[in-house]
Design a protein around this motif. Structure first.
Motif, PDB file in Angstrom:
ATOM      1  N   THR A  29       0.821  -1.214   0.000  1.00  0.00           N
ATOM      2  CA  THR A  29       0.000   0.000   0.000  1.00  0.00           C
ATOM      3  C   THR A  29       0.857   1.267   0.000  1.00  0.00           C
ATOM      4  O   THR A  29       0.321   2.376   0.046  1.00  0.00           O
ATOM      5  N   GLY A  30       2.168   1.095  -0.056  1.00  0.00           N
ATOM      6  CA  GLY A  30       3.071   2.241   0.068  1.00  0.00           C
ATOM      7  C   GLY A  30       3.089   3.176  -1.117  1.00  0.00           C
ATOM      8  O   GLY A  30       3.567   4.313  -1.004  1.00  0.00           O
ATOM      9  N   TRP A  31       2.539   2.754  -2.251  1.00  0.00           N
ATOM     10  CA  TRP A  31       2.624   3.577  -3.463  1.00  0.00           C
ATOM     11  C   TRP A  31       1.586   4.692  -3.512  1.00  0.00           C
ATOM     12  O   TRP A  31       1.717   5.641  -4.295  1.00  0.00           O
ATOM     13  N   PHE A  32       0.572   4.629  -2.670  1.00  0.00           N
ATOM     14  CA  PHE A  32      -0.462   5.661  -2.716  1.00  0.00           C
ATOM     15  C   PHE A  32       0.063   7.036  -2.297  1.00  0.00           C
ATOM     16  O   PHE A  32      -0.284   8.055  -2.901  1.00  0.00           O
ATOM     17  N   GLU A  33       0.885   7.076  -1.241  1.00  0.00           N
ATOM     18  CA  GLU A  33       1.389   8.359  -0.774  1.00  0.00           C
ATOM     19  C   GLU A  33       2.239   9.071  -1.833  1.00  0.00           C
ATOM     20  O   GLU A  33       1.988  10.254  -2.122  1.00  0.00           O
ATOM     21  N   PRO A  34       3.235   8.428  -2.455  1.00  0.00           N
ATOM     22  CA  PRO A  34       3.985   9.148  -3.485  1.00  0.00           C
ATOM     23  C   PRO A  34       3.120   9.566  -4.668  1.00  0.00           C
ATOM     24  O   PRO A  34       3.397  10.584  -5.321  1.00  0.00           O
ATOM     25  N   LEU A  35       2.059   8.816  -4.964  1.00  0.00           N
ATOM     26  CA  LEU A  35       1.187   9.220  -6.070  1.00  0.00           C
ATOM     27  C   LEU A  35       0.455  10.507  -5.714  1.00  0.00           C
ATOM     28  O   LEU A  35       0.428  11.464  -6.513  1.00  0.00           O
ATOM     29  N   TYR A  36      -0.148  10.551  -4.523  1.00  0.00           N
ATOM     30  CA  TYR A  36      -0.869  11.776  -4.130  1.00  0.00           C
ATOM     31  C   TYR A  36       0.082  12.949  -3.933  1.00  0.00           C
ATOM     32  O   TYR A  36      -0.214  14.076  -4.330  1.00  0.00           O
ATOM     33  N   ALA A  37       1.224  12.698  -3.297  1.00  0.00           N
ATOM     34  CA  ALA A  37       2.184  13.776  -3.083  1.00  0.00           C
ATOM     35  C   ALA A  37       2.728  14.288  -4.405  1.00  0.00           C
ATOM     36  O   ALA A  37       2.879  15.496  -4.614  1.00  0.00           O
ATOM     37  N   GLY A  38       3.007  13.359  -5.339  1.00  0.00           N
ATOM     38  CA  GLY A  38       3.520  13.760  -6.644  1.00  0.00           C
ATOM     39  C   GLY A  38       2.500  14.489  -7.491  1.00  0.00           C
ATOM     40  O   GLY A  38       2.862  15.250  -8.389  1.00  0.00           O
ATOM     41  N   ALA A  39       1.211  14.280  -7.216  1.00  0.00           N
ATOM     42  CA  ALA A  39       0.172  14.991  -7.965  1.00  0.00           C
ATOM     43  C   ALA A  39       0.188  16.482  -7.665  1.00  0.00           C
ATOM     44  O   ALA A  39      -0.299  17.287  -8.476  1.00  0.00           O
ATOM     45  N   ASP A  40       0.734  16.854  -6.505  1.00  0.00           N
ATOM     46  CA  ASP A  40       0.902  18.265  -6.156  1.00  0.00           C
ATOM     47  C   ASP A  40      -0.409  19.034  -6.282  1.00  0.00           C
ATOM     48  O   ASP A  40      -0.477  20.105  -6.889  1.00  0.00           O
ATOM     49  N   ARG A  41      -1.479  18.462  -5.714  1.00  0.00           N
ATOM     50  CA  ARG A  41      -2.809  19.085  -5.670  1.00  0.00           C
ATOM     51  C   ARG A  41      -3.477  19.209  -7.039  1.00  0.00           C
ATOM     52  O   ARG A  41      -4.455  19.953  -7.189  1.00  0.00           O
ATOM     53  N   ASP A  42      -2.983  18.513  -8.030  1.00  0.00           N
ATOM     54  CA  ASP A  42      -3.619  18.491  -9.336  1.00  0.00           C
ATOM     55  C   ASP A  42      -4.457  17.219  -9.449  1.00  0.00           C
ATOM     56  O   ASP A  42      -3.911  16.134  -9.622  1.00  0.00           O
ATOM     57  N   PRO A  43      -5.782  17.302  -9.356  1.00  0.00           N
ATOM     58  CA  PRO A  43      -6.601  16.086  -9.387  1.00  0.00           C
ATOM     59  C   PRO A  43      -6.484  15.306 -10.685  1.00  0.00           C
ATOM     60  O   PRO A  43      -6.716  14.095 -10.709  1.00  0.00           O
ATOM     61  N   ASP A  44      -6.107  15.978 -11.781  1.00  0.00           N
ATOM     62  CA  ASP A  44      -5.947  15.274 -13.052  1.00  0.00           C
ATOM     63  C   ASP A  44      -4.797  14.269 -13.019  1.00  0.00           C
ATOM     64  O   ASP A  44      -4.715  13.370 -13.852  1.00  0.00           O
ATOM     65  N   ALA A  45      -3.898  14.434 -12.041  1.00  0.00           N
ATOM     66  CA  ALA A  45      -2.764  13.520 -11.906  1.00  0.00           C
ATOM     67  C   ALA A  45      -3.097  12.310 -11.054  1.00  0.00           C
ATOM     68  O   ALA A  45      -2.260  11.425 -10.888  1.00  0.00           O
ATOM     69  N   VAL A  46      -4.319  12.260 -10.520  1.00  0.00           N
ATOM     70  CA  VAL A  46      -4.779  11.106  -9.742  1.00  0.00           C
ATOM     71  C   VAL A  46      -5.795  10.364 -10.604  1.00  0.00           C
ATOM     72  O   VAL A  46      -6.885  10.872 -10.867  1.00  0.00           O
ATOM     73  N   PRO A  47      -5.460   9.166 -11.091  1.00  0.00           N
ATOM     74  CA  PRO A  47      -6.281   8.503 -12.113  1.00  0.00           C
ATOM     75  C   PRO A  47      -7.744   8.331 -11.739  1.00  0.00           C
ATOM     76  O   PRO A  47      -8.623   8.363 -12.601  1.00  0.00           O
ATOM     77  N   TRP A  48      -8.056   8.143 -10.459  1.00  0.00           N
ATOM     78  CA  TRP A  48      -9.433   7.845 -10.060  1.00  0.00           C
ATOM     79  C   TRP A  48     -10.160   9.040  -9.452  1.00  0.00           C
ATOM     80  O   TRP A  48     -11.293   8.906  -8.984  1.00  0.00           O
ATOM     81  N   ALA A  49      -9.548  10.209  -9.451  1.00  0.00           N
ATOM     82  CA  ALA A  49     -10.159  11.375  -8.814  1.00  0.00           C
ATOM     83  C   ALA A  49     -11.233  11.978  -9.724  1.00  0.00           C
ATOM     84  O   ALA A  49     -10.927  12.559 -10.761  1.00  0.00           O
ATOM     85  N   GLN A  50     -12.496  11.830  -9.340  1.00  0.00           N
ATOM     86  CA  GLN A  50     -13.608  12.378 -10.116  1.00  0.00           C
ATOM     87  C   GLN A  50     -14.128  13.694  -9.534  1.00  0.00           C
ATOM     88  O   GLN A  50     -14.904  14.392 -10.180  1.00  0.00           O
ATOM     89  N   GLN A  51     -13.729  14.019  -8.305  1.00  0.00           N
ATOM     90  CA  GLN A  51     -14.156  15.237  -7.611  1.00  0.00           C
ATOM     91  C   GLN A  51     -15.673  15.336  -7.476  1.00  0.00           C
ATOM     92  O   GLN A  51     -16.247  16.423  -7.503  1.00  0.00           O
ATOM     93  N   THR A  52     -16.305  14.201  -7.342  1.00  0.00           N
ATOM     94  CA  THR A  52     -17.742  14.129  -7.106  1.00  0.00           C
ATOM     95  C   THR A  52     -18.043  12.780  -6.479  1.00  0.00           C
ATOM     96  O   THR A  52     -17.289  11.820  -6.700  1.00  0.00           O
ATOM     97  N   PRO A  53     -19.090  12.668  -5.680  1.00  0.00           N
ATOM     98  CA  PRO A  53     -19.407  11.355  -5.117  1.00  0.00           C
ATOM     99  C   PRO A  53     -19.680  10.344  -6.225  1.00  0.00           C
ATOM    100  O   PRO A  53     -20.217  10.687  -7.283  1.00  0.00           O
ATOM    101  N   HIS A  54     -19.305   9.101  -5.993  1.00  0.00           N
ATOM    102  CA  HIS A  54     -19.547   8.083  -7.006  1.00  0.00           C
ATOM    103  C   HIS A  54     -21.053   7.920  -7.202  1.00  0.00           C
ATOM    104  O   HIS A  54     -21.805   7.810  -6.218  1.00  0.00           O
TER     105      HIS A  54
END
Length: 246
Positions: A29-54
């Motif tokens: 599960t260690g890869w989630f933190e570098p992915l979110y940190a590397g996105a640098d607050r850009d939701p487009d860099a998080v593959p599953w971020a829809q910014q709305t409830p499913h």
């Protein structure tokens, strides 16, 4: 010299490379933190971020398969926090957790006024206080983002969160056959249909399995409703936790 410098957009981290690196190091599960940190607050860099409830969650809450006992809910792998905020908006008492501190901090910034109790927790290492503590457990696209070596353990952990009589609402990508799942390149991975039986090991009973027809790749997004029998105690839990009536 220019009067100001334009901020360079972040380069989206490669989830596949992160998974391989952390799995080899024994941190599934260690890869989630570098992915979110590397996105640098850009939701487009998080593959599953829809910014709305499913929509599966919203539809279920509007017309639940079964009414959860009480109003205490937990969101597993909350990510940017949309599902948790929606539950809180509907007057649930919500705990939302993610293994990535950057994701939790991001969710808190987005929903500053929400009463959600945001926490940094690894699903595979649940604290005792969360086991059997919730009338409603919501898991959306978390298990499908974990490598196969820990998915059974993750589903078992999801089930352990449910109190006696508690309801689990799970949304995951599922292959139309075990053969399709074996060749699937992730993350996310299309779960084999047979994998879903892991919820039974946590003492849950399936109430509903809803999904569209498989897509051209042989997979479909599935919505599962499960429930812990009223007299059942989650594996590893102490005394049964009785939810507060809603």
């Amino acid at each position: 010299m220019p009067r100001f410098l334009r901020r360079t957009p972040p380069v989206a981290p490669d989830p596949g490379a992160l998974v391989a690196e952390h799995l080899e190091a024994g941190r599934p599960t260690g890869w989630f933190e570098p992915l979110y940190a590397g996105a640098d607050r850009d939701p487009d860099a998080v593959p599953w971020a829809q910014q709305t409830p499913h929509p599966y969650v919203v539809d279920w809450l509007d017309d639940p398969v079964v009414t959860p006992p009480g109003r205490r809910a937990v969101v597993v792998g909350c990510g940017l926090g949309d599902d948790a905020a929606e539950l809180a908006r509907r007057d649930f008492d919500v705990v939302a957790f993610d293994v990535a501190p950057s994701a939790v901090a991001w969710a808190q910034r987005r929903f500053r006024r929400s009463p959600v109790d945001w926490r940094v927790v690894d699903l595979l290492e649940l604290p005792d206080e969360l086991v059997g503590a919730f009338g409603l457990v919501v898991e959306v696209r978390t298990v499908q983002s974990l490598p196969g070596v820990v998915r059974d353990a993750a589903m078992h952990a999801v089930g352990r969160l449910a109190a006696p009589g508690g309801v689990v609402l799970a949304v995951s990508l599922v292959a139309s056959s075990n053969e399709v799942s074996r060749t699937w390149q992730g993350p996310p991975w299309a779960q084999a249909p047979s994998e879903l039986a892991a919820y039974r090991a946590a003492g849950l009973e399936r109430l509903a399995l809803e999904h569209p027809d498989p897509d051209e790749h042989g997979a479909m997004e599935v919505r599962l409703t499960l429930q812990r029998p009223a007299g059942s105690v989650p594996p590893g839990a102490g005394l049964p936790i009785v939810p507060t009536p809603g």
